[in-house]
Write an enzyme that holds these catalytic residues in place. Structure first.
Site, mmCIF file in Angstrom:
data_model
loop_
_atom_site.group_PDB
_atom_site.id
_atom_site.type_symbol
_atom_site.label_atom_id
_atom_site.label_comp_id
_atom_site.label_asym_id
_atom_site.label_seq_id
_atom_site.Cartn_x
_atom_site.Cartn_y
_atom_site.Cartn_z
ATOM 1 N N ASP A 196 -12.816 -46.265 -21.085
ATOM 2 C CA ASP A 196 -11.461 -46.203 -21.632
ATOM 3 C C ASP A 196 -10.460 -46.539 -20.540
ATOM 4 O OD1 ASP A 196 -9.469 -45.955 -23.482
ATOM 5 O OD2 ASP A 196 -9.431 -43.760 -23.492
ATOM 6 N N GLY B 88 -4.365 -37.662 -22.739
ATOM 7 C CA GLY B 88 -5.341 -38.686 -22.376
ATOM 8 C C GLY B 88 -6.483 -38.674 -23.360
ATOM 9 N N GLY B 89 -7.496 -39.459 -23.070
ATOM 10 C CA GLY B 89 -8.674 -39.412 -23.907
ATOM 11 C C GLY B 89 -9.224 -37.999 -23.849
ATOM 12 N N PHE B 90 -9.668 -37.478 -24.927
ATOM 13 C CA PHE B 90 -10.355 -36.185 -25.000
ATOM 14 C C PHE B 90 -9.487 -34.948 -24.813
ATOM 15 C CE2 PHE B 90 -13.344 -39.341 -23.309
ATOM 16 C CZ PHE B 90 -14.207 -39.408 -24.372
ATOM 17 N N GLY B 91 -8.153 -35.125 -24.723
ATOM 18 C CA GLY B 91 -7.363 -33.887 -24.688
ATOM 19 C C GLY B 91 -6.081 -33.993 -23.880
ATOM 20 N N PRO B 92 -5.190 -33.010 -24.043
ATOM 21 C CA PRO B 92 -3.909 -33.022 -23.353
ATOM 22 C C PRO B 92 -4.053 -32.635 -21.873
ATOM 23 C CG PRO B 92 -4.108 -31.034 -24.654
ATOM 24 C CD PRO B 92 -5.340 -31.828 -24.918
ATOM 25 N N LEU C 203 1.782 -33.263 -19.338
ATOM 26 C CA LEU C 203 1.993 -34.554 -18.671
ATOM 27 C C LEU C 203 1.665 -35.696 -19.600
ATOM 28 C CD1 LEU C 203 0.301 -33.773 -15.250
ATOM 29 C CD2 LEU C 203 2.737 -34.090 -15.665
#
Ligand SMILES: *[C@@H]1O[C@H](CO)[C@@H](O)[C@H](O)[C@H]1NC(C)=O
Ligand SMILES: *[C@@H]1O[C@H](CO)[C@@H](O)[C@H](O)[C@H]1NC(C)=O
Ligand SMILES: *[C@@H]1O[C@H](CO)[C@@H](O)[C@H](O)[C@H]1NC(C)=O
Ligand SMILES: *[C@@H]1O[C@H](CO)[C@@H](O)[C@H](O)[C@H]1NC(C)=O
Ligand SMILES: *[C@@H]1O[C@H](CO)[C@@H](O)[C@H](O)[C@H]1NC(C)=O
Ligand SMILES: *[C@@H]1O[C@H](CO)[C@@H](O)[C@H](O)[C@H]1NC(C)=O
Ligand SMILES: *[C@@H]1O[C@H](CO)[C@@H](O)[C@H](O)[C@H]1NC(C)=O
Ligand SMILES: *[C@@H]1O[C@H](CO)[C@@H](O)[C@H](O)[C@H]1NC(C)=O
Ligand SMILES: *[C@@H]1O[C@H](CO)[C@@H](O)[C@H](O)[C@H]1NC(C)=O
Ligand SMILES: *[C@@H]1O[C@H](CO)[C@@H](O)[C@H](O)[C@H]1NC(C)=O
Length: 806
Positions: free
Chosen positions: A616, A502-506, A499
């Protein structure tokens, strides 16, 4: 062109040909009007709403919609258009009907009119009968400003002439079709220290309060762009206001339904806009919490709290009617030892009802305290005038009624407390309860939970039964998912199911065997925390529930893998909508999004058990559900991954350029006010439809913040809305309010930014907002090399490197 010229000419002709005054035995009949010298106001006959009856009234010329500000024969209408207004030789205005009967007159006593009385309509909207050409006050025989109807205009006085006993007050129309005296009135009450009150019939419904040197305590009239004034001497007591700029008008109207509307227009546009549509939250209802308690509105619900040293009068009863009984002293000191009493200071208060208070204009606050302590029935005191650090003294006796707590205005108020009460420390025992309003099928059902002192068990049972989550702390219970289940639900984390990043990972979309959809975030970094702490955090975060937060359903921890499982949001993220498919967002939806994010953030900052700073916040982290209600996602992630460094200095900058405030970008210092900054940027982006960082204004090198600020200072704030579509349907005052809130949130200094509870109040209230100063980062800065730097890269910048880049 020709047409415009003709219009303009006819306008000029109108001014030069029309009269502004009537001499003795002159008259105006229905269809004719008098127009004031500069063509600003007009007096003539009209029919209100759908009525066919005729009334003599005053309105502003060429302002649409036409708003009649004064009516002569409001209780004695004319049945048809044969009415005539005349000035008789006694200096009395008379309104005659078809059979020459007087249906209204300006006075019933003949005055010593002297020679040549004249009736003249002034540009202020005041219709004046005066002696001949005399221009001073003494020459005035009668004036419409002495007999207000439902509208308070610049130069008009609300109050009393103490010499003649004449009271000037506002009274609403019966309905929009009938200007007869209606149910509501706004009056200045003289008992104690004078205060403005709104009545419905004989009942007080709202207290505008007393003058504090700057404004009325709760501002029932206009303040935006106006200069209010209060006069109190032996001849007169009144409240009035002027307009600070000559380019516009602001008036206050008491509508038939009792709301106080503030209308404004400018001389250019001549189209009325509603600046404010009256009091809104329940704390404004007179004495909502009963005596000796404070009403506190958190943006959603009012709650009542006993004053320090007071306890609920009826703690056993668990329903709304008990609130009206308020609170009583826990341990009232008797008069022999009252000199040992102390005072407890409350800040940001709407001072209590002053009708049984006493006031002294010249004594200091210290002397005020002394006077209070000397009289054993004195229950509290405050400064009379807040200007220049405070002066004068107001003393209250017996019950303290109708107090509320504001978040960033209001006054200091000192209540008398027996010395024994101050030893209770910071206990919360005087908290009587929380009122929870729930909307069920459109009906508002209000429930009161009293965390009473006398019967806490009964109260708790009651609360638990009705509101399961209110007071309970459940045992931590962490929903976990198997890695294999998630892998098959996401097609082995296939790119088709991705999708976004984002911050810190898919993030992947997953579909369980039963068809339930999920969003799975695969954390790309090892947590700094130990496994137990991690689980604990996730368990706490799953407890965070708010309609404007994406629900965290659970997690998956297997070896090196850590995943978070969220509910799936079908309508993508906010950036997709505002920068792409804007036409789906009308003003209502946008405003709903702006306020929803604010409420979600308020919950994270203040109301949740964890007190989370998002760090964030940006449109791609705001997801939209099927109804386009916004849900904040990725909250708590920084805390989860980086550990608990709340309000700390960090050299690991999580966050996205364009949304982070200067103190964070430059010094790595973050606090709730950093989120407020990001929120402000989002508000402006939602309004304008352009990204802050990508916006460029070719002439001035401003980014979106700079552009918004420039428009604001030039009074062209509405031009921020680029979509013409929007302008037609929206509520302009709401838009302006949002722009102002957006600008306040992006101020340079964190302390100049409001906190989220104030933001929520500002968005939903109609009080005067502070004026923004120039925002931070408002000129275009070349950050192209960092074009996509967001927390997902997750680099550790050194503090120095970062400040050079910025
Ligand atoms: C006038 O009548 C129409 C139709 O009955 C109604 O929709 C409208 O609200 C009325 N206007 C006023 C001011 O009462
Ligand atoms: C108004 O009513 C009166 C009496 O009913 C009638 O004589 C008169 O002509 C009417 N005037 C107009 C302008 O309709
Ligand atoms: C004029 O007013 C008088 C007194 O109020 C009333 O008796 C009479 O019927 C009115 N005439 C018309 C035409 O309305
Ligand atoms: C005359 O006017 C005063 C107020 O202006 C009112 O109190 C009084 O009742 C009136 N008298 C008559 C006879 O209408
Ligand atoms: C002012 O308020 C007090 C108490 O509410 C009431 O008794 C009094 O009649 C009012 N006075 C005036 C002049 O309206
Ligand atoms: C609330 O309390 C009042 C007075 O104690 C009582 O008459 C009323 O029935 C109660 N209402 C409910 C809904 O319990
Ligand atoms: C009430 O006040 C008296 C006298 O100040 C004090 O001795 C006593 O402890 C107080 N009682 C409570 C319950 O605070
Ligand atoms: C007032 O309180 C003091 C000390 O608590 C006590 O000695 C005295 O009798 C009380 N006086 C009255 C009139 O109750
Ligand atoms: C205290 O103030 C009240 C209310 O103004 C007054 O009636 C009373 O006489 C005062 N008592 C003393 C001892 O001054
Ligand atoms: C006043 O409001 C603030 C927040 O708006 C709250 O923290 C505080 O507890 C309130 N105080 C009272 C006395 O209600």
């Amino acid at each position: 062109m020709l047409f415009t010229c003709l219009l303009f000419l006819s306008y000029l002709c109108r001014i030069s040909n029309s009269l502004d005054s009537l001499a003795v035995s002159q008259s105006i009949e229905d269809g004719k009007t008098l127009v004031s010298a500069l063509g600003i106001t007009e007096v003539g006959f009209f029919s209100p709403g759908n009525s066919t009856r005729r009334y003599l009234g005053i309105w502003y010329t060429n302002v649409s919609p036409v708003t009649v500000v004064w009516v002569a024969n409001r209780n004695t209408p004319l049945e048809n258009k044969s009415g005539v207004l005349k000035l008789n030789e006694k200096g009395i205005l008379v309104l005659l009907n078809a059979t020459n009967n007087i249906v209204w007159s300006s006075s019933n006593i003949s005055s010593k009119a002297g020679n040549n009385p004249i009736a003249q309509l002034l540009d202020s909207g005041n219709f004046v009968v005066k002696k001949g050409q005399e221009t001073n006050e003494d020459g005035v025989l009668w004036q419409s400003f002495d007999h207000p109807c439902d509208t308070f205009m610049p130069g008009m006085k609300i109050g009393w002439n103490l010499e003649t006993g004449l009271e000037k007050f506002l009274s609403s129309w019966k309905s929009f079709d009938d200007p007869a005296v209606g149910e509501y009135a706004v009056k200045l009450n003289l008992s104690g220290y004078p205060q403005m009150m709104k009545f419905k019939g004989p009942d007080k419904v709202f207290r505008g309060g007393s003058w504090n040197g700057l404004s009325l305590v709760a501002n029932p009239g206009p303040t935006y762009g106006t200069s209010p004034r209060f006069v109190l001497n032996e001849k007169e007591v009144y409240y009035e206001y002027g307009i600070e700029e000559s380019s516009g008008f602001i008036i206050y109207t008491l509508t038939p339904s009792g709301t106080g509307e503030i209308l404004f227009w400018t001389t250019q546009s001549r189209t009325q806009q509603v600046l404010s549509s009256g009091e809104q939250d329940q704390c404004e209802n007179y004495a909502f919490c009963g005596a000796n308690s404070i009403c506190n509105y958190d943006g959603n619900h009012p709650s009542c709290e006993c004053l320090r040293g007071y306890v609920p009068k009826s703690p056993e009863q668990l329903n709304i009617s008990t609130w009206l009984r308020g609170c009583v002293p826990r341990n009232k000191s008797n008069c022999t030892n009252s000199h040992t009493d102390r005072f407890w200071k409350y800040t940001n208060m709407k001072l209590p009802d002053t009708s049984s208070s006493r006031f002294y204009e010249t004594i200091s606050l210290d002397e005020c305290q002394q006077s209070c302590i000397m009289n054993c029935s004195c229950t509290g005191y405050a400064s009379l005038n807040v200007l220049d650090g405070g002066s004068g003294c107001l003393l209250w006796f017996d019950d303290l009624v109708d107090m509320r707590n504001f978040s960033n205005w209001g006054q200091d108020f000192y209540i008398r407390v027996p010395a024994s009460e101050l030893d209770h420390g910071n206990d919360k025992k005087n908290m009587v309860g929380i009122i929870v309003g729930v909307t069920i099928f459109g009906f508002i059902i209000t429930c009161v939970c009293i965390l009473g002192i006398k019967n806490p068990e009964a109260a708790r049972k009651f609360c638990n039964k009705h509101y399961k989550n209110m007071q309970r702390r459940e045992v931590i219970d962490l929903p976990t998912f198997d890695f294999s289940v998630l892998a098959s639900a996401t097609g082995n984390f296939s790119t088709e199911n991705k999708l976004g990043e984002g911050g810190f990972g898919p993030v992947y979309k997953g579909t369980l065997i039963d068809g339930k959809e999920l969003a799975v975030k695969r954390l790309s970094q090892k947590s700094l925390q130990g496994l137990d702490e991690f689980k604990n955090e996730v368990a706490l975060m799953t407890k965070l529930q708010h309609r404007n937060l994406v629900k965290l359903l659970g997690c998956c921890i297997e070896e090196e893998e850590k995943m978070l499982i969220y509910e799936y949001m079908p309508n993508h993220s906010l950036d997709y909508l505002i920068f792409g498919k804007r036409k789906f967002l009308d003003w209502r939806k946008r405003f709903n999004i702006i306020s929803g994010i604010a409420r979600g953030l308020l919950y994270l900052h203040q109301d949740s058990t964890l007190r989370i700073i998002h760090r964030d916040l940006k449109p791609s982290n705001i997801l939209l559900d099927a109804n386009l209600d916004p849900k904040i996602s990725d909250f708590g992630l920084a805390r989860l991954v980086l550990g608990d460094q709340v309000e700390a200095k960090t050299n690991r900058v999580a966050g996205t350029y364009g949304y982070i405030p200067p103190e964070y970008a430059v010094r790595g210092h973050f606090s709730v006010k950093s989120d407020v900054f990001s929120y402000g940027v989002i508000v402006l982006e939602v309004l304008c439809g352009k990204k802050n960082r990508e916006f460029s204004d070719p002439e001035h090198c401003n980014n979106l913040l700079g552009h918004a600020w420039k428009l604001w200072t030039e009074d062209r704030a509405l031009e921020l809305l680029l979509d013409e579509v929007l302008e037609e349907q929206c509520m302009l005052f709401e838009v302006i309010r949002c722009i102002q809130v957006g600008l306040l949130c992006v101020q340079q200094r964190p302390e100049d930014r409001p906190d989220m509870s104030s933001v929520v109040l500002m968005l939903n209230g109609d009080k005067l907002l502070p004026n923004p100063k120039a925002p931070a980062f408002y000129t275009q800065i070349d950050v192209t090399s960092k074009a996509n730097s967001s927390s997902e890269n997750h680099k550790s910048f050194s503090v120095n490197e970062l400040s050079i880049t910025v």
